[in-house]
Write a protein that holds these residues in place. Structure first.
Motif, short mmCIF file in Angstrom:
data_model
loop_
_atom_site.label_atom_id
_atom_site.label_comp_id
_atom_site.label_asym_id
_atom_site.label_seq_id
_atom_site.Cartn_x
_atom_site.Cartn_y
_atom_site.Cartn_z
N TYR A 183 0.85 -1.20 0.00
CA TYR A 183 0.00 0.00 0.00
C TYR A 183 0.89 1.25 0.00
CZ TYR A 183 -3.78 -3.15 1.51
OH TYR A 183 -4.70 -4.17 1.60
N ARG A 184 0.39 2.29 -0.67
CA ARG A 184 0.95 3.63 -0.53
C ARG A 184 0.02 4.39 0.41
NH1 ARG A 184 3.85 6.29 -4.10
NH2 ARG A 184 4.21 7.63 -2.29
N VAL A 185 0.61 4.96 1.46
CA VAL A 185 -0.19 5.58 2.52
C VAL A 185 0.23 7.04 2.67
CG1 VAL A 185 -0.98 5.36 4.89
CG2 VAL A 185 -0.12 3.34 3.68
N ARG A 186 -0.76 7.92 2.71
CA ARG A 186 -0.51 9.31 3.08
C ARG A 186 -1.17 9.55 4.43
NH1 ARG A 186 -3.14 13.86 -0.54
NH2 ARG A 186 -4.93 13.26 0.74
N ALA A 187 -0.38 10.04 5.37
CA ALA A 187 -0.88 10.21 6.73
C ALA A 187 -0.43 11.56 7.27
CB ALA A 187 -0.39 9.09 7.63
N HIS A 188 -1.28 12.14 8.10
CA HIS A 188 -0.98 13.43 8.73
C HIS A 188 -0.22 13.16 10.03
CE1 HIS A 188 -1.51 17.64 9.82
NE2 HIS A 188 -1.85 17.22 11.04
N ASP A 218 8.79 7.19 2.69
CA ASP A 218 9.18 7.65 1.35
C ASP A 218 9.58 9.11 1.35
OD1 ASP A 218 8.69 5.11 0.30
OD2 ASP A 218 6.58 5.57 -0.03
N ARG A 219 8.70 9.98 1.85
CA ARG A 219 9.01 11.41 1.86
C ARG A 219 8.04 12.13 2.78
NH1 ARG A 219 5.83 10.99 -2.88
NH2 ARG A 219 4.21 12.60 -3.06
N THR A 220 8.40 13.36 3.10
CA THR A 220 7.54 14.25 3.88
C THR A 220 7.02 15.35 2.97
OG1 THR A 220 8.79 13.80 5.90
CG2 THR A 220 7.41 15.77 5.88
N VAL A 225 3.07 12.68 5.60
CA VAL A 225 4.15 11.78 5.23
C VAL A 225 3.60 10.71 4.29
CG1 VAL A 225 5.54 12.12 7.31
CG2 VAL A 225 3.74 10.38 7.32
N TRP A 226 4.45 10.25 3.37
CA TRP A 226 4.09 9.16 2.46
C TRP A 226 4.88 7.93 2.88
CZ3 TRP A 226 0.39 8.65 -1.20
CH2 TRP A 226 -0.25 9.81 -1.64
N ILE A 227 4.18 6.81 3.05
CA ILE A 227 4.78 5.58 3.54
C ILE A 227 4.34 4.44 2.62
CG2 ILE A 227 5.01 3.99 5.50
CD1 ILE A 227 4.09 6.29 7.31
N THR A 228 5.27 3.54 2.32
CA THR A 228 4.94 2.30 1.62
C THR A 228 4.93 1.17 2.64
OG1 THR A 228 5.96 3.06 -0.44
CG2 THR A 228 5.61 0.69 -0.19
N MET A 229 3.81 0.45 2.70
CA MET A 229 3.65 -0.61 3.71
C MET A 229 3.30 -1.92 3.02
SD MET A 229 1.59 1.47 6.72
CE MET A 229 1.93 0.18 7.92
N GLY A 230 3.88 -3.00 3.54
CA GLY A 230 3.59 -4.34 3.04
C GLY A 230 3.17 -5.25 4.17
N LEU A 231 2.05 -5.94 4.01
CA LEU A 231 1.55 -6.84 5.05
C LEU A 231 0.95 -8.08 4.40
CD1 LEU A 231 -1.81 -6.16 5.05
CD2 LEU A 231 -0.88 -4.08 6.01
N ARG A 232 0.84 -9.13 5.20
CA ARG A 232 0.36 -10.40 4.68
C ARG A 232 -0.98 -10.83 5.28
NH1 ARG A 232 4.64 -12.51 1.85
NH2 ARG A 232 6.70 -11.67 2.41
N GLU A 233 -1.39 -10.23 6.38
CA GLU A 233 -2.63 -10.64 7.03
C GLU A 233 -3.84 -9.93 6.46
OE1 GLU A 233 -1.32 -12.01 11.50
OE2 GLU A 233 -1.83 -9.92 11.16
N GLY A 234 -3.79 -8.61 6.42
CA GLY A 234 -4.91 -7.85 5.88
C GLY A 234 -6.12 -7.84 6.77
N LYS A 235 -5.93 -7.65 8.07
CA LYS A 235 -7.07 -7.56 8.98
C LYS A 235 -7.84 -6.26 8.74
CE LYS A 235 -4.96 -10.33 12.65
NZ LYS A 235 -4.46 -10.34 14.05
N VAL A 250 -4.32 8.56 8.97
CA VAL A 250 -4.32 8.20 7.54
C VAL A 250 -5.41 8.97 6.82
CG1 VAL A 250 -4.61 6.33 5.88
CG2 VAL A 250 -3.38 5.92 8.02
N ASN A 251 -5.03 9.66 5.73
CA ASN A 251 -6.02 10.39 4.93
C ASN A 251 -6.07 9.95 3.48
OD1 ASN A 251 -3.72 11.77 3.82
ND2 ASN A 251 -3.78 13.16 5.59
N ARG A 252 -5.20 9.00 3.10
CA ARG A 252 -5.31 8.40 1.75
C ARG A 252 -4.61 7.05 1.78
NH1 ARG A 252 -3.64 10.89 -4.22
NH2 ARG A 252 -4.84 9.36 -5.42
N LEU A 253 -5.25 6.06 1.15
CA LEU A 253 -4.72 4.70 1.17
C LEU A 253 -4.92 4.08 -0.21
CD1 LEU A 253 -3.44 2.45 2.85
CD2 LEU A 253 -5.72 1.77 3.59
N ILE A 254 -3.82 3.62 -0.81
CA ILE A 254 -3.85 3.08 -2.17
C ILE A 254 -3.16 1.72 -2.16
CG2 ILE A 254 -3.30 3.48 -4.59
CD1 ILE A 254 -2.79 6.44 -3.80
N ARG A 255 -3.86 0.68 -2.56
CA ARG A 255 -3.20 -0.62 -2.69
C ARG A 255 -2.55 -0.71 -4.06
NH1 ARG A 255 -6.16 -5.97 -0.79
NH2 ARG A 255 -7.49 -5.70 -2.63
#
Length: 332
Positions: A183-188, A218-220, A225-235, A250-255
């Motif tokens: 996921y690409r995540v944008r968070a405040h 990734d960057r501010t 902030v923009w973060i790339t996250m990888g997970l296997r459970e997906g709860k 979190v204010n934007r979430l893109i898989r």
């Protein structure tokens, strides 16, 4: 006294004139009998004669997932040979007449997979009780009846896998599959890489234990902030809950990927089908067996891409023959 005149002991068996080895081949070119395991495998190849649970048969036919099919049966929407079903605990074969809302289901269709770029604001469900717009309301009309592999929240964008095979959907949803979802995540808020590295050891939030998570800053951008996250459970709401525990909103979430399948440059709201050969290669023998995927069944609404994938690409010739040779052959 001849040997025939000798007294025989009671119960003694006469000697066999033709003693054969149990493991050896039979005389006159006959083949040895198949072992029990081989006979069982041969019997199972006749899919139409084998009775299976109705939810499994309907899921393989692309009606819906097993869970949704069981709910449809309890709602009185499914009939079997003209009688309405009241329980999903029944075995059927493809020779039975199964109808959903008065429409007969088709036979088992070839296992297929699509990549869909889900926009924000759509619910990943067939029917929303609140009347919100769903993913399936916005799919192209030429697409057959499909189901989603997993779900995305209403405000989450990005890659959503669609399939016509309920067995494949169930197999790929399980955490045991081991596929990484990125996921690409944008968070405040503010955070550093050291705090994100601690997520590799897992984290507990409000009594819920989340497994190892790969996170890269990734960057501010301003106060975000923009973060790339990888997970296997997906709860459910895993990323929002985990980052919320770290002080981020979190204010934007893109898989961007689901296992080997990438979102890439697929435009928002568009669908693209994965070619059959590529799908088989990416699944591998283990997942194909677990999902009971069928790549030999027909395609009922075969588009051009499905027809093209069946044709093997012609091997390039090493050298071109002169035109005169072809003319000579034609004259001959």
């Amino acid at each position: 006294m001849t040997p025939k005149d000798k007294p025989k002991r009671p119960g003694a068996k006469p000697p066999s004139r033709d003693i054969r080895s149990k493991a050896g081949p039979k005389a006159d070119g006959e083949k040895p009998a198949k072992p029990a395991a081989a006979r069982a495998i041969a019997a199972e190849t006749d899919g139409e004669a084998k009775a299976e649970r109705i939810s499994k048969v309907m899921a393989r036919a692309g009606v819906a997932s097993r869970r949704d099919i069981e709910r449809m049966i309890m709602e009185g929407r499914v009939t079997l040979n003209g009688r309405m079903l009241e329980t999903p605990v029944v075995n059927v074969t493809l020779a039975d007449r199964i109808e959903v809302d008065g429409v007969p289901i088709r036979g088992i269709e070839r296992t297929r997979l699509w990549l869909y770029h889900k926009p924000a604001g759509l619910v990943t469900t067939n029917a929303d009780p609140e009347g919100r717009s769903t993913v399936f309301d916005n799919l192209p009309e030429e697409l057959p009846r499909v189901m989603s592999i997993g779900r995305l929240d209403i405000n989450t964008e990005g890659l959503l896998l669609l399939t016509n095979d309920g067995g494949l959907a169930r197999a790929l949803e399980l955490p045991a599959t081991g596929w990484l979802r990125r996921y690409r995540v944008r968070a405040h808020g503010e955070i550093d890489q050291d705090a994100l590295d601690k997520l590799k050891d897992g984290i507990a939030v409000d009594g819920v234990l989340y497994g190892s998570i790969e996170a890269t800053l990734d960057r501010t951008q301003g106060s975000n902030v923009w973060i790339t996250m990888g997970l296997r459970e997906g709860k459910n709401r895993e990323i929002k809950n985990v980052l919320g525990a770290l002080g981020l909103d979190v204010n934007r979430l893109i898989r961007i990927s689901y296992g080997p399948f990438q979102l890439g440059d697929l435009p928002e709201g568009h669908v693209i089908e994965v070619r059959g050969r590529t799908l088989r290669d990416q699944l591998g023998p283990r997942l194909i067996e677990e999902a009971k995927a069928n790549f030999d069944a027909p395609i009922y609404n075969a588009p051009a891409v499905a027809a093209e994938e069946e044709a093997e690409p012609a091997a390039p010739e090493k050298r071109e023959r002169p035109r005169r040779d072809e003319d000579k052959r034609e004259r001959a």
